[in-house]
Enzyme design. Sequence first.
Site, PDB file in Angstrom:
ATOM      1  N   ASP A 109      92.930  11.361  59.186  1.00  0.00           N
ATOM      2  CA  ASP A 109      92.807  12.478  58.251  1.00  0.00           C
ATOM      3  C   ASP A 109      92.450  13.792  58.944  1.00  0.00           C
ATOM      4  O   ASP A 109      93.136  14.804  58.777  1.00  0.00           O
ATOM      5  CB  ASP A 109      91.742  12.170  57.187  1.00  0.00           C
ATOM      6  N   GLU A 144     100.612   2.344  38.217  1.00  0.00           N
ATOM      7  CA  GLU A 144     100.486   3.203  39.390  1.00  0.00           C
ATOM      8  C   GLU A 144      99.899   2.488  40.599  1.00  0.00           C
ATOM      9  O   GLU A 144     100.038   2.962  41.729  1.00  0.00           O
ATOM     10  CB  GLU A 144      99.632   4.439  39.060  1.00  0.00           C
ATOM     11  N   CYS A 201      96.787   2.281  29.881  1.00  0.00           N
ATOM     12  CA  CYS A 201      95.474   1.679  29.628  1.00  0.00           C
ATOM     13  C   CYS A 201      94.741   2.452  28.520  1.00  0.00           C
ATOM     14  O   CYS A 201      95.117   2.361  27.358  1.00  0.00           O
ATOM     15  CB  CYS A 201      94.680   1.610  30.927  1.00  0.00           C
ATOM     16  N   TYR A 202      93.715   3.224  28.849  1.00  0.00           N
ATOM     17  CA  TYR A 202      93.043   4.037  27.837  1.00  0.00           C
ATOM     18  C   TYR A 202      94.050   4.962  27.153  1.00  0.00           C
ATOM     19  O   TYR A 202      93.944   5.236  25.954  1.00  0.00           O
ATOM     20  CB  TYR A 202      91.924   4.852  28.473  1.00  0.00           C
ATOM     21  N   GLY A 261      90.927   5.634  31.544  1.00  0.00           N
ATOM     22  CA  GLY A 261      89.622   6.270  31.482  1.00  0.00           C
ATOM     23  C   GLY A 261      88.551   5.265  31.107  1.00  0.00           C
ATOM     24  O   GLY A 261      88.856   4.192  30.587  1.00  0.00           O
ATOM     25  N   LYS A 316      95.853   8.484  52.049  1.00  0.00           N
ATOM     26  CA  LYS A 316      96.023   8.319  53.485  1.00  0.00           C
ATOM     27  C   LYS A 316      97.474   8.087  53.897  1.00  0.00           C
ATOM     28  O   LYS A 316      97.925   8.605  54.916  1.00  0.00           O
ATOM     29  CB  LYS A 316      95.146   7.182  54.017  1.00  0.00           C
ATOM     30  N   HIS A 356      98.075  -1.035  34.626  1.00  0.00           N
ATOM     31  CA  HIS A 356      98.197   0.145  35.491  1.00  0.00           C
ATOM     32  C   HIS A 356      99.466   0.047  36.347  1.00  0.00           C
ATOM     33  O   HIS A 356      99.470  -0.649  37.371  1.00  0.00           O
ATOM     34  CB  HIS A 356      96.971   0.274  36.400  1.00  0.00           C
TER      35      HIS A 356
END
Length: 510
Positions: free
Chosen positions: A227, A171, A82-83, A55, A366, A169
């Site tokens: 998309d 992710e 992180c945060y 965040g 995507k 991070h």
Amino acid sequence: MRKRPIIVVNFGSQYVQLIARRVRELGVYSEIVHWDTPLEEIKEREPYGIIFSGGPASVYAEGAPLPSPHIYELGVPILGICYGLQVITHQLGGKVVRSEKQEYGRARLRIVKKDVIFDGIPEESDVWMSHADKVAELPEGFEVIAVSENSPYAVIAHREKKIYGFQFHPEVTHTVYGKEMLANFIYGVCKAERNWEMGDFIKEKIEEIRKAVGNSKVIAALSGGVDSTVAAVLTHRAIGDRLHCFFIDHGLLRLGEREEVEKNLRSLGLPLTVVDASKLFLERLKGVVSPEEKRKIIGRTFIEVFEREAKKIEGAEFLLQGTLYPDVVESAGIKGSAKIKTHHNVGGLPERMNLKLLEPFRELFKDEVRQIGRLLGIPEEILKRHPFPGPGLAIRIIGEVNEKDLEILRKADRIFIEELKKEGLYDRIWQAFAVLLPVKSVGVMGDVRTYEKVVALRAVESVDGMTADWYRLPYDFLDRVMRRIINEVEGVNRVVYDISSKPPSTIEWE
């Protein structure tokens, strides 16, 4: 039967949905809750584990988002990212301060203590940092299990309580073993069971579309990109002939794109009406240089044209769009996230629309949409098409849009893409395009001084569009593209290559 989730607590991170998506990729259902969600609601979900997102705030600042301190008493494993790590440190008695040396981008992680969270991971690996604060003192019972050059508390753990914190991070794709670390947390620490597949999403989404639409009709806003095409095929599966597809030519397309899009969409059996509104869009863009204003004008006009077409379809109540999560988060559609730019399909919409929005992929990325497309039987040629922004070439011409500059950019972009395909590079790259810059430079062509425009080339590698790195194109390839553009495109005498990553840059220039 309700699935047990991994709960992701959102503290305003632009990567919160990416965390949830990584969990789903690993085969476990995930749900996102806001940081101030009552503890009882979290307990009712019976989560396998909890992940605190990153965040933009500082935990020591007044009004900083902090969860109930009783969340640590649930007896559920927790991972702070992180945060999220700083939240754990702050709430459990440690100390977080402003860092004198901020850390963004790649860092080298070194494991100093063995732990289940590192099973199958080498002692050293690259991770992706993005933080301005740092841990100065650990809470009681915590220990350091990994470090980086600038982060002596890169990974912390309270093994007994099964609480972990990552300063980086895991992710994002640039953390090389991030997915494995998350898998170790989900299966090794939380002992979760596999309960999620993309096929489940398709079945649930089809039922959701049928329920939402009822007996009404849907107008499909097709761009020809991955998309909107996959969204149309999915919706067609759900409601059949009550879907009506329109392709709006806004005059900001690439060379030959209108013909290519029409061919692809008709090959999928989708009913299609092509609407030429190019004059309307270009007239409204005259004199406009602000990227935000360009996006808003295109967005408003886009919706206006669809509403006009919708009146021709009796019973049409919904507008289908292929909105993805990166569109939403960059447009600040997630509570607590910072706005980066307005997207045509989520920003600048009239406050009072005549149509309701139908966005089946609003929480997907995507590559997930491509996966759905394959399950729906859509040809790879369509699914591997590079992303193309809704505002089209308007945001790849920096400054005012006019016919002459559109012609220059179309020709330069076509040469770049042609050469990428010829070299076998197109499918290895997430997105590639040319940008026309609002500057001129001096050159010499045929012993004559010239003062012409500059074209920038951009090619990036990514998985989801949330982070991206510039693609290392061979020098001889770049040389060939440069020579073709300068020789074949009148009005250009200089070509440059963009080597910026995201972050700190975005993929598109505007």
